[in-house]
Every structure is written in C-alpha cells, then in structure tokens.
Design a protein around this motif. Structure first.
Motif, mmCIF file in Angstrom:
data_model
loop_
_atom_site.group_PDB
_atom_site.id
_atom_site.type_symbol
_atom_site.label_atom_id
_atom_site.label_comp_id
_atom_site.label_asym_id
_atom_site.label_seq_id
_atom_site.Cartn_x
_atom_site.Cartn_y
_atom_site.Cartn_z
ATOM 1 N N PHE A 1 0.854 -1.179 0.000
ATOM 2 C CA PHE A 1 0.000 0.000 0.000
ATOM 3 C C PHE A 1 0.897 1.239 0.000
ATOM 4 N N THR A 2 0.726 2.081 -1.001
ATOM 5 C CA THR A 2 1.585 3.250 -1.148
ATOM 6 C C THR A 2 0.794 4.431 -1.691
ATOM 7 N N ALA A 3 1.241 5.630 -1.340
ATOM 8 C CA ALA A 3 0.604 6.862 -1.822
ATOM 9 C C ALA A 3 1.549 7.628 -2.741
ATOM 10 N N THR A 4 2.466 6.899 -3.388
ATOM 11 C CA THR A 4 3.461 7.556 -4.238
ATOM 12 C C THR A 4 2.951 7.850 -5.649
ATOM 13 N N GLY A 5 1.784 7.295 -6.013
ATOM 14 C CA GLY A 5 1.246 7.534 -7.353
ATOM 15 C C GLY A 5 2.217 7.119 -8.436
ATOM 16 N N GLN B 1 -2.325 1.476 -4.812
ATOM 17 C CA GLN B 1 -2.221 2.924 -4.611
ATOM 18 C C GLN B 1 -3.392 3.426 -3.764
ATOM 19 N N VAL B 2 -3.064 4.172 -2.712
ATOM 20 C CA VAL B 2 -4.070 4.787 -1.854
ATOM 21 C C VAL B 2 -3.734 6.272 -1.748
ATOM 22 N N ASN B 3 -4.612 7.039 -1.116
ATOM 23 C CA ASN B 3 -4.268 8.447 -0.920
ATOM 24 C C ASN B 3 -3.525 8.610 0.409
ATOM 25 N N GLY B 4 -3.009 9.795 0.631
ATOM 26 C CA GLY B 4 -2.189 10.033 1.814
ATOM 27 C C GLY B 4 -2.938 9.799 3.116
ATOM 28 N N GLU B 5 -4.207 10.212 3.159
ATOM 29 C CA GLU B 5 -4.989 10.036 4.376
ATOM 30 C C GLU B 5 -5.209 8.558 4.673
ATOM 31 N N LEU C 1 -3.286 6.079 3.710
ATOM 32 C CA LEU C 1 -2.000 5.501 4.103
ATOM 33 C C LEU C 1 -1.714 5.799 5.570
ATOM 34 N N ALA C 2 -1.896 7.051 5.957
ATOM 35 C CA ALA C 2 -1.630 7.444 7.341
ATOM 36 C C ALA C 2 -2.551 6.703 8.307
ATOM 37 N N ALA C 3 -3.818 6.565 7.938
ATOM 38 C CA ALA C 3 -4.774 5.866 8.802
ATOM 39 C C ALA C 3 -4.378 4.407 8.988
ATOM 40 N N GLY C 4 -3.914 3.790 7.909
ATOM 41 C CA GLY C 4 -3.496 2.384 7.990
ATOM 42 C C GLY C 4 -2.287 2.209 8.891
ATOM 43 N N MET C 5 -1.333 3.115 8.781
ATOM 44 C CA MET C 5 -0.138 3.015 9.618
ATOM 45 C C MET C 5 -0.471 3.290 11.085
#
Length: 294
Positions: A165-169, A228-232, A234-238
C-alpha cells in the motif's frame, strides 16, 4: 595528517563511514576520531586505535571540547524526530561548537531539495544547511537520497501479504544504499572537494512503485501487488498498525514527496566523489534477499 571526526559513530551510517575511511580510503586509525553520546559503545573502535570522544548534541557545553583539534568534521544528522525542532537545535549546537572550536571543514548529511521537500523532517536539514553556511566554515553538504535500506523495514511484511500500500502515485525515486552514502562521505571526509560544495547522492535510475515492486518480487521470489491509496488512507493504515504519530507523519510525507516528483532526481555526484557507480536497487535486494524473507 588531518584529524577527522565522525559524529554518531555508533549509528549504522557512522559505523559504515568509519569502515570506509579505514578500508576504502585507507585512512590511518590514528587520524580518525569517533564520537558518540555513549563512548562505551565505541570500545571496539578504540581497540583499533581510533580515538573516541563523547559528543552529545543535546549538551552544547561539551561539544566545543569534543571538536577541539579537529581538522574535518562529519556531522551525521541525529535521530531526534519525535519532538519538533529538537533535531535542528541539536544540529545548530554542533555547528556553533565547530565554529568555536576552530574546525577546519564541516561535512553534513542532508537530503535532496530540502527547500521544497514535503518530508516532515526537511526543515531540520534546510535549517542546518543554513546554519553551516552562516557560520563561515568551509563546508561540504551531502544530500543523501532515500535509502534502499528503508524498504527492508516494510517489504518483508508487504511480501507476506502480497500487497504494498503506497501513496506515491506515478512518482519516481532514485534510491541509493546507506553503505554507498557512507562510502561517499568517507571519500569526501578523507579528501574534501575544493571550495564550498553541495552534492546530491542518488542511484543511477529513478523508479516508480511498480518498478520497485517488480524488483523486490524477483529478488524475493514472491508476488507483490502495488495498491495505490491516498495520503490520508496511508496514514490511517499506519496509525491503525500502531506506529507512533511522528513515524506516521514521516512515512506519509515521504510518499507525498515522491508523488510530487521531489525525489525524482538522478545525479552523477556519487561517482564524482568515489570514482564508481552506486549499487543498483536490484543488486541491493539480491544481496539482502534473506532480510526480505523476514
């Protein structure tokens, strides 16, 4: 001969720098000073004939003594990331002490484009660079790209589940190994470039998440799907996984920085300093196949 001091000498980068000073740059142990907050952890280096000194960046009073008689000083950025502003204060303490101690040349481990980086700790690096320049001391700034080694913290877990899972696009990053950054730092410390210079140390190719995942998958012999996920998200998952807030901010901001194109930078500076090409990401993962297995 010149006296060369390496701060953070018990850290992974510091130890690698000292190893390269000895083995690659062929610097005599008697010309090296290893500094750390706890010199008891440097006993093995002392056994090699390396002088050890206490240097705690949070205790500025002792730093001038630690840096006395030093010709060239490598300031390795500290790991103080939990408290905003604390790291920059530590670095500023070190720069001020170097100036007072009459250090001949300062080298510093920074990051690419700290002036426009979205990474949470970029202001620490930019502020330290500015402090070094304002000090009037001759300097060499080494802007280390995102380490290959950083993937070893998350990829074993990703491979286990088969998803990254990454938000790097579509953003790309030209990673380089920690050991190569240490090799370049040792080379610059042993034979500093003329004048005040800034070098950005990167790999030879910039890759996106799909390309990195393919490289990891081949090395590990396991499939890895990029999600690919968005930044929010990704942060929520971590955060849900229990990572500390400052780590969540750091990792999410690093992905945002990749997505923004700020890590998409390839230079020849590593070869300029060392005379060789950096290790490829493919070779790094193959060398660390056991670590990928978790």
């Amino acid at each position: 001969m010149a006296k060369l001091l390496v701060t953070g000498a018990n850290g992974k980068l510091g130890r690698a720098v000292i190893r390269h000073l000895l083995e690659t740059s062929k610097v005599s142990a008697s010309d090296i000073v290893a500094a750390s907050r706890d010199i008891s952890k440097l006993a093995d280096l002392a056994d090699l004939g390396i002088e050890t000194r206490k240097a705690d960046f949070a205790e500025p009073a002792g730093l001038e003594t630690a840096f006395a008689g030093i010709d060239r000083l490598l300031i390795i950025s500290t790991d103080e990331l939990a408290v905003p502003g604390a790291r920059l204060q530590q670095h500023t303490n070190a720069v001020n002490a170097a100036q007072k101690a009459g250090v001949g040349h300062v080298l510093y481990t920074s990051m690419p484009n700290p002036d426009k980086s979205l990474v949470s700790f970029a202001p620490d690096h930019l502020g330290t660079e500015d402090a070094i320049k304002a000090s009037g001391l001759p300097y060499t700034i080494l802007r280390n790209a995102w380490y290959n080694d950083n993937y070893l913290m998350s990829m074993p877990h990703n491979l286990e589940g088969g998803k990254w899972f990454t938000a790097t696009g579509e953003g790309k990053v030209a990673n380089i190994s920690r050991d190569d950054c240490a090799r370049a730092a040792a080379a610059a410390l042993a034979n500093p470039p003329a004048g005040n210079q800034t070098f950005t140390l990167t790999g030879t190719v910039s890759l996106n998440a799909d390309q990195i995942a393919e490289t990891v998958s081949k090395a590990a012999g396991k499939p890895l799907e990029v999600v690919q996920v968005n930044g929010e998200q990704l942060a929520a998952g971590m955060a849900a996984a229990g990572l500390p807030d400052f780590v969540v901010r750091m990792l999410a901001s690093a992905d945002a920085n990749v997505a923004a194109g700020n890590f998409d930078l390839v230079t020849g500076d590593f070869k300029t300093l060392t005379g060789r090409e950096p290790q490829s990401l493919k070779a790094f993962f193959e060398e660390n196949r056991a670590a990928l297995a978790g």
